[in-house]
Design an enzyme around this catalytic site. Structure first.
Site, short mmCIF file in Angstrom:
data_model
loop_
_atom_site.label_atom_id
_atom_site.label_comp_id
_atom_site.label_asym_id
_atom_site.label_seq_id
_atom_site.Cartn_x
_atom_site.Cartn_y
_atom_site.Cartn_z
N HIS A 71 0.72 -1.54 0.37
CA HIS A 71 0.08 0.31 0.09
C HIS A 71 0.76 1.02 0.30
O HIS A 71 0.67 2.40 -0.71
CB HIS A 71 -0.89 -0.56 1.57
CG HIS A 71 -2.07 1.18 1.40
ND1 HIS A 71 -2.31 1.34 0.83
CD2 HIS A 71 -1.61 2.80 2.02
CE1 HIS A 71 -4.19 2.40 1.39
NE2 HIS A 71 -2.60 3.75 1.44
N GLU A 72 2.02 1.53 0.72
CA GLU A 72 3.03 2.38 0.86
C GLU A 72 3.72 2.74 -0.26
O GLU A 72 3.88 3.91 -0.64
CB GLU A 72 3.53 2.48 2.39
CG GLU A 72 2.83 2.27 3.60
CD GLU A 72 1.77 3.99 3.45
OE1 GLU A 72 2.17 5.20 3.08
OE2 GLU A 72 1.46 3.78 4.58
N HIS A 75 2.06 4.33 -2.99
CA HIS A 75 2.48 5.25 -3.23
C HIS A 75 3.36 5.59 -3.38
O HIS A 75 2.91 7.81 -4.72
CB HIS A 75 2.15 5.80 -1.98
CG HIS A 75 0.52 5.60 -1.19
ND1 HIS A 75 -0.67 6.50 -1.22
CD2 HIS A 75 -0.13 4.99 0.83
CE1 HIS A 75 -1.46 6.27 -1.10
NE2 HIS A 75 -1.30 5.03 0.65
#
Length: 220
Positions: A71-72, A75
């Protein structure tokens, strides 16, 4: 964000990761994996379960840990695509809170954030924010064959890995799309209410559906 030392770091899949960033990602992955394993075991009173059933920690690292990690990274990837200098930084106080909350029977996980610098318009900010939940939705689809295969073949550990991977990733997508505080949903909604609403409703419905159909029970 300052002090990025990407020139002395690692190049992974064409993206630069500084030593500090790699350390923070690994620490966050491990801490969240342990925290969710404790939570899945039923909290502090049942922590000995991890010694009896070490597979629970493995499943947690490969599902909850990977869900947060990618998820990170998503980004970061989209931020770099838009010309940003971007790095993940772990929030060690929040990681400690995740571990402590797991011990008392619930989980609150906010491992850190990707910090980036450079000019962006609202659409680009929205794309960066949406990348995390979108990655979790894709990961849920990736874990589906593991669940179906494990169930069909009677391999409980594989089915459990798939089940946890599906539910956790769908939940993280829905939770992060809540338009509140530092969550991704607020930034996505600021860019496009229709995109936010569609992605949030989809994630929420899939989360509820997965909990009702596959659940989060642990069997090996």
């Amino acid at each position: 964000m300052g002090g990025a030392d990407v020139s002395l770091g690692y190049r992974i899949a064409g993206y630069e990761f500084s030593p500090t960033e790699v350390r923070d990602l690994l620490v966050a992955w491990l801490a969240l994996g342990v925290a969710f394993a404790v939570f899945f075991a039923g909290g502090g009173p049942n922590i000995a379960t991890l010694l009896v059933v070490p597979e629970l920690l493995v499943v947690s690292l490969l599902t909850a840990g990977v869900a947060f990690l990618l998820h990170e990274v998503a980004h970061k990837v989209v931020a770099v695509h838009y010309g940003q200098i971007a790095e993940f930084r772990a929030d060690y106080s929040m990681l400690l809170l995740a571990l402590m909350s797991a011990l008392i029977g619930f989980i609150f996980a906010a491992p850190g954030a990707v910090h980036h610098q450079g000019y962006l318009n609202a659409e680009e900010h929205g794309h960066i924010a949406l990348a995390g939940p979108a990655t979790n939705l894709l990961l849920a689809a990736v874990f589906l064959p593991a669940y179906l295969g494990g169930t069909g073949l009677g391999v409980d550990l594989l089915a459990t890995l798939g089940r946890f991977g599906i539910v956790i990733n769908l939940f993280l997508a829905a939770f992060n799309l809540v338009p509140f505080g530092p969550l991704d949903g607020k930034t996505v909604k600021r860019w496009s209410t229709s995109v936010w609403l569609g992605s949030f409703v989809l994630s929420a419905l899939l989360t509820v559906g997965s909990l009702l159909t596959v659940g989060l029970s642990f069997r090996i």
